[in-house]
Scaffold this active site. Structure first.
Site, PDB file in Angstrom:
ATOM      1  N   LYS A  71       3.945  -1.462   0.286  1.00 19.40           N
ATOM      2  CA  LYS A  71       3.432  -0.294   1.003  1.00 19.40           C
ATOM      3  C   LYS A  71       1.979  -0.025   0.634  1.00 19.40           C
ATOM      4  O   LYS A  71       1.151   0.240   1.505  1.00 19.40           O
ATOM      5  CB  LYS A  71       4.307   0.920   0.692  1.00 19.40           C
ATOM      6  CG  LYS A  71       3.802   2.219   1.269  1.00 19.40           C
ATOM      7  CD  LYS A  71       4.812   3.341   1.105  1.00 19.40           C
ATOM      8  CE  LYS A  71       5.417   3.398  -0.253  1.00 19.40           C
ATOM      9  NZ  LYS A  71       4.424   3.574  -1.355  1.00 19.40           N
ATOM     10  N   THR A  73      -0.092  -2.233  -0.635  1.00 17.88           N
ATOM     11  CA  THR A  73      -0.837  -3.383  -0.111  1.00 17.88           C
ATOM     12  C   THR A  73      -1.167  -3.179   1.368  1.00 17.88           C
ATOM     13  O   THR A  73      -2.298  -3.424   1.814  1.00 17.88           O
ATOM     14  CB  THR A  73      -0.011  -4.670  -0.294  1.00 17.88           C
ATOM     15  OG1 THR A  73       0.243  -4.870  -1.688  1.00 17.88           O
ATOM     16  CG2 THR A  73      -0.746  -5.883   0.268  1.00 17.88           C
ATOM     17  N   ARG A  94      -2.648   6.942  -4.926  1.00 19.13           N
ATOM     18  CA  ARG A  94      -2.232   7.399  -6.247  1.00 19.13           C
ATOM     19  C   ARG A  94      -2.689   6.425  -7.324  1.00 19.13           C
ATOM     20  O   ARG A  94      -2.893   5.241  -7.073  1.00 19.13           O
ATOM     21  CB  ARG A  94      -0.707   7.529  -6.306  1.00 19.13           C
ATOM     22  CG  ARG A  94      -0.135   8.604  -5.401  1.00 19.13           C
ATOM     23  CD  ARG A  94       1.382   8.588  -5.440  1.00 19.13           C
ATOM     24  NE  ARG A  94       1.908   7.305  -5.002  1.00 19.13           N
ATOM     25  CZ  ARG A  94       3.105   6.842  -5.282  1.00 19.13           C
ATOM     26  NH1 ARG A  94       3.917   7.538  -6.052  1.00 19.13           N
ATOM     27  NH2 ARG A  94       3.521   5.688  -4.823  1.00 19.13           N
ATOM     28  N   LYS A 105       7.855  -3.724 -11.985  1.00 19.71           N
ATOM     29  CA  LYS A 105       6.993  -4.091 -10.865  1.00 19.71           C
ATOM     30  C   LYS A 105       5.684  -4.764 -11.266  1.00 19.71           C
ATOM     31  O   LYS A 105       5.058  -5.436 -10.458  1.00 19.71           O
ATOM     32  CB  LYS A 105       6.668  -2.844 -10.032  1.00 19.71           C
ATOM     33  CG  LYS A 105       7.857  -2.307  -9.253  1.00 19.71           C
ATOM     34  CD  LYS A 105       7.516  -1.023  -8.529  1.00 19.71           C
ATOM     35  CE  LYS A 105       6.480  -1.240  -7.457  1.00 19.71           C
ATOM     36  NZ  LYS A 105       6.193  -0.008  -6.700  1.00 19.71           N
ATOM     37  N   ALA A 273       7.635   9.269  -6.510  1.00 17.09           N
ATOM     38  CA  ALA A 273       8.327   9.941  -5.406  1.00 17.09           C
ATOM     39  C   ALA A 273       9.825  10.014  -5.616  1.00 17.09           C
ATOM     40  O   ALA A 273      10.488  10.848  -4.997  1.00 17.09           O
ATOM     41  CB  ALA A 273       8.027   9.236  -4.091  1.00 17.09           C
ATOM     42  N   PHE A 301       7.580   5.124  -2.431  1.00 15.55           N
ATOM     43  CA  PHE A 301       8.902   4.625  -2.046  1.00 15.55           C
ATOM     44  C   PHE A 301       9.173   4.834  -0.548  1.00 15.55           C
ATOM     45  O   PHE A 301       8.249   4.832   0.257  1.00 15.55           O
ATOM     46  CB  PHE A 301       9.984   5.233  -2.933  1.00 15.55           C
ATOM     47  CG  PHE A 301       9.901   4.795  -4.371  1.00 15.55           C
ATOM     48  CD1 PHE A 301       9.955   3.453  -4.701  1.00 15.55           C
ATOM     49  CD2 PHE A 301       9.733   5.708  -5.399  1.00 15.55           C
ATOM     50  CE1 PHE A 301       9.862   3.022  -6.025  1.00 15.55           C
ATOM     51  CE2 PHE A 301       9.639   5.296  -6.724  1.00 15.55           C
ATOM     52  CZ  PHE A 301       9.709   3.945  -7.025  1.00 15.55           C
ATOM     53  N   PHE A 381       5.881 -11.996   4.816  1.00 11.85           N
ATOM     54  CA  PHE A 381       6.017 -12.873   3.657  1.00 11.85           C
ATOM     55  C   PHE A 381       6.081 -14.313   4.173  1.00 11.85           C
ATOM     56  O   PHE A 381       6.540 -14.560   5.292  1.00 11.85           O
ATOM     57  CB  PHE A 381       7.291 -12.534   2.877  1.00 11.85           C
ATOM     58  CG  PHE A 381       7.165 -11.344   1.970  1.00 11.85           C
ATOM     59  CD1 PHE A 381       7.180 -11.494   0.596  1.00 11.85           C
ATOM     60  CD2 PHE A 381       7.018 -10.062   2.488  1.00 11.85           C
ATOM     61  CE1 PHE A 381       7.064 -10.396  -0.255  1.00 11.85           C
ATOM     62  CE2 PHE A 381       6.901  -8.958   1.661  1.00 11.85           C
ATOM     63  CZ  PHE A 381       6.924  -9.122   0.283  1.00 11.85           C
ATOM     64  N   TRP A 409      -1.698  -9.255   2.845  1.00 14.29           N
ATOM     65  CA  TRP A 409      -1.604  -9.889   1.526  1.00 14.29           C
ATOM     66  C   TRP A 409      -2.292 -11.252   1.549  1.00 14.29           C
ATOM     67  O   TRP A 409      -3.026 -11.604   0.631  1.00 14.29           O
ATOM     68  CB  TRP A 409      -0.121 -10.054   1.140  1.00 14.29           C
ATOM     69  CG  TRP A 409       0.080 -10.608  -0.248  1.00 14.29           C
ATOM     70  CD1 TRP A 409       0.184  -9.898  -1.399  1.00 14.29           C
ATOM     71  CD2 TRP A 409       0.176 -11.999  -0.613  1.00 14.29           C
ATOM     72  NE1 TRP A 409       0.350 -10.763  -2.472  1.00 14.29           N
ATOM     73  CE2 TRP A 409       0.344 -12.051  -2.009  1.00 14.29           C
ATOM     74  CE3 TRP A 409       0.133 -13.194   0.113  1.00 14.29           C
ATOM     75  CZ2 TRP A 409       0.477 -13.241  -2.702  1.00 14.29           C
ATOM     76  CZ3 TRP A 409       0.266 -14.388  -0.589  1.00 14.29           C
ATOM     77  CH2 TRP A 409       0.435 -14.408  -1.971  1.00 14.29           C
TER      78      TRP A 409
END
Length: 556
Positions: A71, A73, A94, A105, A273, A301, A381, A409
């Site tokens: 998200k 990214t 953030r 992560k 969140a 999230f 992806f 990405w």
């Protein structure tokens, strides 16, 4: 294939004054933290208040896999793409917490060729904002215990202390502790608790305060405990607000950095969140709206958490009116919601995709309740197949949603142009008629029921006796008009992380309730949610290192 940190370390960064110039920010309004980071001055924020507002775009997501699905990214790539299309865009994001950096992560500055940089600085200590929040939080905790030790003039009941210490680290051993052990001079023996810094009320206050004066006002309202007679005791009663504000005087100023393509990024504040309200600071977002034509922001999230809190808490408190929402999905997350194990997400599985896409369907339905134009984007992806991508696109179009494939990405801003074009159409060809999900005057239990029923799809809500009692006390104190901040798992629409897809016929259980009087909302903890996470069996920290030249490796 290069890692995120390798891509970031190879980037040639622009001096931050040149990035600021894209927003017409003069050098004298920058407080430099080296060559590539700066804080925006209070004078700049005050001077630009009269500027017209730009457009506000929220980026949110479906329920993710445990690894996260890009998200942030996507947000960064969208900002870069808007710049490629000649738009004066800025990101409002953030700050990452050390918890996930060293937990599951890894880094949280975007990924691939859609990152904010300097990536290592942002992920680790950055400009010290989180340290300031932690220090201010724990100063208040220390003043509270000292007041009791020094005679307890306010008649604080040690059994009714509700303010917790904090640390920006996943450390489950600190969830429940005993303090004051030793001799009489070491304090009163009592049970205490820690939360992660991003769940601290101080973090929420930092992200909702308009300026220093508002910060001090909010800090003074924090309820730390109750007296033997049941009356609330605040940070103001302990005369703590001034010293806390002194620790936060620089942290309250938004930070300016850049993306890999030199798009300005205002990065400030960082509540989670799933256990907090999940949005960057109001000051950062409002600054972006005054300095740019388009602000791209994100909320943590899935849309059931971050977007709901962005709309019902942040927008309500700050008077913001979003113009468009981007809903990020991935084939991987949809298959995960369809029952596929994490280790098998790279394999084509149309049956699981069809089963799991009901999660996307529910999030689309939820966002439509806020009457804001929606664009769905599929974060690509390399393992995605054409058949899977085509299925998701057709599904979205059948539900009247604009759709774009995002390859940010892999390609940076170039890979987000299709998404940016759809966002621009939504911004300038559609109208937003934003309104929150519930009115202020609705009771606390009714607000909880509305979120649980309409956003999660719950059949009902149950309450522990302690939660029932606390809701009654909060209402009796005159805070029943506050919005509610529901803390629950991010992996499911329910409060059970194992209920994937679009569960039905379930109830959610309210285990604990407390009021964040300074932030101005009521925190409602559902199920087994913890406000101090723990580390996994193999923490990301195990792969992080620094060589003799000071170069960091392994940070995602």
């Amino acid at each position: 294939m290069k890692t995120d940190i390798e891509i970031a370390q190879e980037a040639v960064l622009s001096p931050i004054r040149e990035v600021a110039a894209k927003l017409s920010i003069p050098e004298e309004d920058l407080e430099f933290y080296g060559k590539y980071k700066a804080k925006l001055s209070d004078d700049l924020l005050e001077r630009t208040k009269g500027n017209p507002d730009g457009k506000l775009v929220l980026v949110t997501a479906i329920n993710p896999t445990p690894a996260g699905e890009g998200k942030t990214t996507t947000s960064i790539g969208l900002g870069q793409a808007l710049g490629r299309l000649g738009k004066r865009a800025v990101l409002a994001l953030r700050e990452p917490s050390l918890g996930p950096c060293f937990g599951i992560k890894g880094g949280a500055a975007g990924g691939g060729y859609a990152q904010v940089v300097p990536m290592e600085d942002l992920n680790l200590h950055f400009t010290g904002d989180f340290h300031a929040v932690t220090s201010a939080n724990n100063l208040l905790a220390a003043l509270l215990d000292n007041h009791i030790q020094q005679g307890n003039e306010l008649q604080i009941d040690p059994r009714q202390i509700v303010f917790k210490r904090c640390l920006d680290m996943n450390d489950r051993a600190l969830r429940n502790v005993v303090v004051g052990l030793g001799n009489k001079m070491d304090g009163m023996v009592r049970e205490d608790h820690f939360v992660i810094t991003v769940a601290s009320e101080i973090m929420a206050i930092l992200c909702l305060a308009d300026d220093i004066a508002d910060l001090k006002r909010r800090l003074s309202k924090i309820i730390v405990a109750y007296t033997f007679g049941g009356d609330p005791v605040t940070a103001g009663d302990l005369k703590a607000a001034g010293a806390m504000a002194a620790l936060l005087k620089d942290a309250v100023k938004p930070n300016l950095i850049q993306t890999l393509e030199h798009t300005p990024a205002i990065v400030h504040g960082g509540p989670f969140a799933n256990i907090a309200h999940g949005c960057n600071s109001v000051r950062a977002t409002k600054a972006g709206l005054k300095l740019a034509d388009i602000v791209v922001t994100e909320a943590g999230f899935g849309a059931d958490l971050g977007a709901e809190k962005f709309f019902d808490i942040k927008c309500r408190k700050a008077g913001l009116k979003p113009d468009c929402v981007v809903l990020v999905a991935t084939v991987r997350a949809l298959k995960y919601n369809g029952g596929v194990q994490k280790s098998e997400l790279s394999c084509e599985n149309l049956d699981a995709l069809k089963k799991g896409i009901v999660n996307l369907e529910k999030h689309i339905e939820n966002l439509k309740k806020y009457h804001v134009p929606i664009v769905v984007t599929l974060n690509a992806f390399v393992s995605d197949t054409q058949a899977e991508t085509d299925f998701v696109e057709q599904f979205c179009k059948e539900r009247g949603c604009a759709f774009a494939l995002s390859k940010v990405w892999e390609l940076g801003g170039e890979g987000g142009v299709a998404l940016a074009e759809q966002v621009l159409k939504a911004l300038f060809e559609q109208e937003s008629h934003f309104e929150p999900l519930y009115p202020d005057e609705l009771g606390l239990k009714e607000k909880i029921a509305r979120i649980a029923g309409e956003i999660y799809g719950a059949h009902g809500v149950t309450y522990s006796p302690a939660a029932e009692k606390e809701l009654a006390r909060i209402t009796g104190l005159g805070m029943g008009s506050f919005p509610v901040c529901l803390a629950k798992t991010q992996y499911s629409l329910s409060d059970d992380p194992k209920k994937l897809g679009r569960p039905k016929g379930f109830t959610v259980n309210v285990r604990e309730v407390y009021v964040s009087a300074g932030a101005g909302f009521v925190v409602v903890i559902l199920g087994a949610m913890m406000t101090m996470p723990g580390l996994p069996k193999v923490p990301a920290a195990n792969a992080i290192d620094v060589d003799e030249s000071g170069k960091i490796t392994g940070l995602f």
